[in-house]
Enzyme design. Sequence first.
Site, PDB file in Angstrom:
ATOM      1  N   ASP A  14      76.482  37.517 113.301  1.00  0.00           N
ATOM      2  CA  ASP A  14      76.236  36.749 112.032  1.00  0.00           C
ATOM      3  C   ASP A  14      76.759  36.856 110.808  1.00  0.00           C
ATOM      4  O   ASP A  14      76.289  36.827 109.906  1.00  0.00           O
ATOM      5  CB  ASP A  14      74.710  36.453 112.206  1.00  0.00           C
ATOM      6  CG  ASP A  14      73.911  36.038 113.185  1.00  0.00           C
ATOM      7  OD1 ASP A  14      74.641  35.853 114.554  1.00  0.00           O
ATOM      8  OD2 ASP A  14      72.806  35.935 113.313  1.00  0.00           O
ATOM      9  N   ASP A  56      74.567  32.574 114.005  1.00  0.00           N
ATOM     10  CA  ASP A  56      73.198  31.611 113.954  1.00  0.00           C
ATOM     11  C   ASP A  56      73.784  30.171 113.940  1.00  0.00           C
ATOM     12  O   ASP A  56      74.577  30.061 112.974  1.00  0.00           O
ATOM     13  CB  ASP A  56      72.765  32.002 112.645  1.00  0.00           C
ATOM     14  CG  ASP A  56      71.234  32.193 112.951  1.00  0.00           C
ATOM     15  OD1 ASP A  56      70.705  32.578 114.078  1.00  0.00           O
ATOM     16  OD2 ASP A  56      70.436  32.191 111.880  1.00  0.00           O
ATOM     17  N   HIS A  58      72.074  26.794 114.065  1.00  0.00           N
ATOM     18  CA  HIS A  58      70.629  26.093 114.036  1.00  0.00           C
ATOM     19  C   HIS A  58      70.992  24.480 113.842  1.00  0.00           C
ATOM     20  O   HIS A  58      71.912  24.063 113.247  1.00  0.00           O
ATOM     21  CB  HIS A  58      69.798  26.492 112.844  1.00  0.00           C
ATOM     22  CG  HIS A  58      69.514  27.794 113.141  1.00  0.00           C
ATOM     23  ND1 HIS A  58      68.995  28.247 114.028  1.00  0.00           N
ATOM     24  CD2 HIS A  58      69.382  29.049 112.076  1.00  0.00           C
ATOM     25  CE1 HIS A  58      68.739  29.677 114.117  1.00  0.00           C
ATOM     26  NE2 HIS A  58      68.929  30.052 112.587  1.00  0.00           N
ATOM     27  N   HIS A  75      69.386  27.327 106.967  1.00  0.00           N
ATOM     28  CA  HIS A  75      70.575  28.199 106.932  1.00  0.00           C
ATOM     29  C   HIS A  75      71.234  28.103 108.301  1.00  0.00           C
ATOM     30  O   HIS A  75      70.811  27.722 109.215  1.00  0.00           O
ATOM     31  CB  HIS A  75      70.170  29.649 106.642  1.00  0.00           C
ATOM     32  CG  HIS A  75      69.231  30.281 107.901  1.00  0.00           C
ATOM     33  ND1 HIS A  75      68.138  30.207 107.867  1.00  0.00           N
ATOM     34  CD2 HIS A  75      69.911  30.722 109.004  1.00  0.00           C
ATOM     35  CE1 HIS A  75      67.821  30.668 108.954  1.00  0.00           C
ATOM     36  NE2 HIS A  75      68.549  31.219 109.791  1.00  0.00           N
ATOM     37  N   LYS A 100      73.870  31.076 119.015  1.00  0.00           N
ATOM     38  CA  LYS A 100      72.563  31.470 119.159  1.00  0.00           C
ATOM     39  C   LYS A 100      71.700  30.660 118.176  1.00  0.00           C
ATOM     40  O   LYS A 100      71.925  30.214 117.156  1.00  0.00           O
ATOM     41  CB  LYS A 100      72.207  32.963 119.274  1.00  0.00           C
ATOM     42  CG  LYS A 100      72.187  33.287 117.821  1.00  0.00           C
ATOM     43  CD  LYS A 100      72.225  34.970 117.689  1.00  0.00           C
ATOM     44  CE  LYS A 100      72.143  35.491 116.528  1.00  0.00           C
ATOM     45  NZ  LYS A 100      71.307  34.945 115.427  1.00  0.00           N
ATOM     46  N   CYS A 138      68.691  40.148 113.118  1.00  0.00           N
ATOM     47  CA  CYS A 138      69.462  39.892 114.100  1.00  0.00           C
ATOM     48  C   CYS A 138      70.190  41.157 114.679  1.00  0.00           C
ATOM     49  O   CYS A 138      70.295  41.189 115.803  1.00  0.00           O
ATOM     50  CB  CYS A 138      70.548  38.541 113.749  1.00  0.00           C
ATOM     51  SG  CYS A 138      69.753  37.137 113.746  1.00  0.00           S
TER      52      CYS A 138
HETATM   53  C1  VGL Z   1      68.637  36.137 110.845  1.00  0.00           C
HETATM   54  C2  VGL Z   1      67.092  35.286 109.532  1.00  0.00           C
HETATM   55  C3  VGL Z   1      66.912  34.060 110.005  1.00  0.00           C
HETATM   56  C4  VGL Z   1      69.868  37.132 110.910  1.00  0.00           C
HETATM   57  C5  VGL Z   1      68.969  34.609 111.333  1.00  0.00           C
HETATM   58  O1  VGL Z   1      71.057  36.717 111.338  1.00  0.00           O
HETATM   59  O2  VGL Z   1      69.494  38.108 110.793  1.00  0.00           O
HETATM   60  N1  VGL Z   1      67.844  36.268 109.900  1.00  0.00           N
HETATM   61  N2  VGL Z   1      67.920  33.835 111.100  1.00  0.00           N
HETATM   62 ZN    ZN Z   2      68.498  31.898 111.534  1.00  0.00          ZN
END
Ligand code: VGL
Ligand code: ZN
Length: 185
Positions: A14, A56, A58, A75, A100, A138
Amino acid sequence: MSTQAGRRALIVVDVQNDFCPGGSLAVAHGDEVVGPLNRLIKEFLERGEPVYQSRDWHPAATKHFQAYGGTWPVHCVQNTHGAEFHKDLIEDPRVRVVSKGLGDEDNYSAFDGTALAEELRREGVEEVWVGGLATDYCVKNTVLDARRAGFRVRALRDAMRAVNLQPGDDQRALAEMRAAGAEVV
Ligand code: VGL
Ligand code: ZN
């Protein structure tokens, strides 16, 4: 010559704009992981070892976001600037992208809801090196799932940064990774 037996893979978790300074869920100094991870990406690719970059990814409306009952500000919404990888992170056609967080689950781990474990096994991988963002979400969950799936794990502490909602979350995350049998290096 690398053989199929006991191979290593690199998992870059990420490293996306929204987790870097200026992003909507910015991790302090998040962009500092790009340099060390790029060096490793080059080395792994030169040796013919697999490299994965998770993202990430979403939908605009998900229970992962505060607005829909979850924890986080909006985000890494699919196909937005915030979801793009940091501009300096190496892009290479040999790098495999793992998306993901496609639904309402938090899906912190790159193994959660993806085919990553099967792909690694198919590639003959036994050891994974893990770095990226964020240490306490993550990265931690990816490391713990990798251990549960039976992989040896090296957690690359200089190549990760933490959200630290509570002070010390980063140290607690590293301790959890160690307790699960990961080598923190
Ligand atoms: C993450 C918070 C929400 C991460 C992803 O990549 O660590 N943290 N979504
Ligand atoms: Zn996230």
